[in-house]
Design a protein around this motif. Structure first.
Motif, PDB file in Angstrom:
ATOM      1  N   PHE A  20     -11.630  11.888  26.031  1.00 35.85           N
ATOM      2  CA  PHE A  20     -11.194  10.590  25.509  1.00 35.85           C
ATOM      3  C   PHE A  20     -12.355   9.627  25.249  1.00 35.85           C
ATOM      4  O   PHE A  20     -12.140   8.441  25.017  1.00 35.85           O
ATOM      5  CB  PHE A  20     -10.174   9.960  26.456  1.00 35.85           C
ATOM      6  N   GLY A  21     -13.585  10.144  25.270  1.00 34.12           N
ATOM      7  CA  GLY A  21     -14.740   9.338  24.881  1.00 34.12           C
ATOM      8  C   GLY A  21     -15.170   8.313  25.895  1.00 34.12           C
ATOM      9  O   GLY A  21     -15.808   7.322  25.550  1.00 34.12           O
ATOM     10  N   GLU A  22     -14.836   8.528  27.141  1.00 33.63           N
ATOM     11  CA  GLU A  22     -15.268   7.610  28.190  1.00 33.63           C
ATOM     12  C   GLU A  22     -16.489   8.187  28.881  1.00 33.63           C
ATOM     13  O   GLU A  22     -16.894   9.312  28.615  1.00 33.63           O
ATOM     14  CB  GLU A  22     -14.120   7.403  29.184  1.00 33.63           C
ATOM     15  N   VAL A  23     -17.085   7.420  29.785  1.00 37.71           N
ATOM     16  CA  VAL A  23     -18.250   7.886  30.514  1.00 37.71           C
ATOM     17  C   VAL A  23     -17.787   8.929  31.523  1.00 37.71           C
ATOM     18  O   VAL A  23     -16.895   8.669  32.331  1.00 37.71           O
ATOM     19  CB  VAL A  23     -18.954   6.712  31.218  1.00 37.71           C
ATOM     20  N   ALA A  24     -18.385  10.107  31.475  1.00 43.67           N
ATOM     21  CA  ALA A  24     -17.933  11.206  32.329  1.00 43.67           C
ATOM     22  C   ALA A  24     -18.244  10.945  33.800  1.00 43.67           C
ATOM     23  O   ALA A  24     -17.379  11.080  34.661  1.00 43.67           O
ATOM     24  CB  ALA A  24     -18.577  12.505  31.878  1.00 43.67           C
ATOM     25  N   ILE A  25     -19.489  10.552  34.078  1.00 46.94           N
ATOM     26  CA  ILE A  25     -19.898  10.297  35.457  1.00 46.94           C
ATOM     27  C   ILE A  25     -20.171   8.806  35.591  1.00 46.94           C
ATOM     28  O   ILE A  25     -20.870   8.228  34.756  1.00 46.94           O
ATOM     29  CB  ILE A  25     -21.165  11.106  35.799  1.00 46.94           C
TER      30      ILE A  25
ATOM     31  N   TYR B 174     -11.774  20.201  42.208  1.00 43.04           N
ATOM     32  CA  TYR B 174     -11.044  20.445  40.962  1.00 43.04           C
ATOM     33  C   TYR B 174     -10.645  19.128  40.294  1.00 43.04           C
ATOM     34  O   TYR B 174     -10.791  18.958  39.080  1.00 43.04           O
ATOM     35  CB  TYR B 174      -9.794  21.285  41.256  1.00 43.04           C
ATOM     36  N   ALA B 175     -10.184  18.168  41.084  1.00 43.57           N
ATOM     37  CA  ALA B 175      -9.758  16.875  40.544  1.00 43.57           C
ATOM     38  C   ALA B 175     -10.931  16.121  39.923  1.00 43.57           C
ATOM     39  O   ALA B 175     -10.811  15.529  38.849  1.00 43.57           O
ATOM     40  CB  ALA B 175      -9.103  16.033  41.631  1.00 43.57           C
ATOM     41  N   SER B 176     -12.077  16.171  40.580  1.00 47.41           N
ATOM     42  CA  SER B 176     -13.232  15.450  40.021  1.00 47.41           C
ATOM     43  C   SER B 176     -13.702  16.104  38.718  1.00 47.41           C
ATOM     44  O   SER B 176     -14.055  15.411  37.769  1.00 47.41           O
ATOM     45  CB  SER B 176     -14.366  15.389  41.040  1.00 47.41           C
ATOM     46  N   ARG B 177     -13.676  17.447  38.660  1.00 51.11           N
ATOM     47  CA  ARG B 177     -14.058  18.126  37.423  1.00 51.11           C
ATOM     48  C   ARG B 177     -13.069  17.842  36.299  1.00 51.11           C
ATOM     49  O   ARG B 177     -13.458  17.650  35.148  1.00 51.11           O
ATOM     50  CB  ARG B 177     -14.175  19.623  37.679  1.00 51.11           C
ATOM     51  N   MET B 178     -11.783  17.775  36.623  1.00 50.89           N
ATOM     52  CA  MET B 178     -10.760  17.460  35.620  1.00 50.89           C
ATOM     53  C   MET B 178     -10.898  16.007  35.143  1.00 50.89           C
ATOM     54  O   MET B 178     -10.692  15.703  33.969  1.00 50.89           O
ATOM     55  CB  MET B 178      -9.354  17.707  36.169  1.00 50.89           C
ATOM     56  N   ARG B 179     -11.261  15.123  36.058  1.00 52.23           N
ATOM     57  CA  ARG B 179     -11.463  13.714  35.687  1.00 52.23           C
ATOM     58  C   ARG B 179     -12.632  13.599  34.705  1.00 52.23           C
ATOM     59  O   ARG B 179     -12.565  12.892  33.709  1.00 52.23           O
ATOM     60  CB  ARG B 179     -11.704  12.877  36.945  1.00 52.23           C
ATOM     61  N   ARG B 180     -13.731  14.330  34.982  1.00 53.55           N
ATOM     62  CA  ARG B 180     -14.873  14.326  34.065  1.00 53.55           C
ATOM     63  C   ARG B 180     -14.499  14.893  32.697  1.00 53.55           C
ATOM     64  O   ARG B 180     -14.875  14.348  31.665  1.00 53.55           O
ATOM     65  CB  ARG B 180     -16.018  15.151  34.642  1.00 53.55           C
ATOM     66  N   LEU B 181     -13.743  15.989  32.706  1.00 51.28           N
ATOM     67  CA  LEU B 181     -13.319  16.595  31.454  1.00 51.28           C
ATOM     68  C   LEU B 181     -12.432  15.631  30.661  1.00 51.28           C
ATOM     69  O   LEU B 181     -12.589  15.468  29.451  1.00 51.28           O
ATOM     70  CB  LEU B 181     -12.576  17.905  31.716  1.00 51.28           C
TER      71      LEU B 181
END
Length: 115
Positions: free
Chosen positions: A30-35, A18-25
């Motif tokens: 905010f326009g940063e690189v998702a992965i 859940y934390a990794s998916r929220m970090r990607r979202l």
């Protein structure tokens, strides 16, 4: 006493799915690189995130001062501080042509004059 932000920060830093998916979202929002990617791909990301050149006023409205530069070069040439080899060549060719008697005379065709 912890605020909602600190709870969110702790949640994001956790290693759960859940934390990794929220970090990607969050990164997408905010326009940063998702992965996380390699440095070569990050260079492309930086290029595309930069301001486009057609909106840069210095590039779009660039105008070299041709007239002023040309006048300055002519004046420096008269003073002997600048050597324009192309102009020297043209003058030498004109001088040699005059010595041979091959001076061109430019005449305008006056079709307007009909007496």
């Amino acid at each position: 006493m912890s605020t909602n932000y600190t709870k969110y920060a702790k949640l994001i830093n956790a290693s759960t799915n859940y934390a990794s998916r929220m970090r990607r979202l969050s990164n997408r929002i905010f326009g940063e690189v998702a992965i996380p990617t390699n440095p070569k791909s990050m260079k492309v990301v930086k290029i595309f995130s930069a301001r486009p050149l057609h909106s840069d006023k210095e590039i779009v409205e660039y105008y070299p001062r041709h007239v002023e530069t040309h006048a300055l070069v002519l004046r420096l040439r008269e003073l002997g501080l600048f050597r324009d080899e192309h102009q020297d060549f043209k003058e030498e060719m004109r001088r040699l042509r005059e010595l041979r008697g091959k001076v061109k005379v430019w005449r305008r065709h006056l079709d307007d004059k009909k007496d």
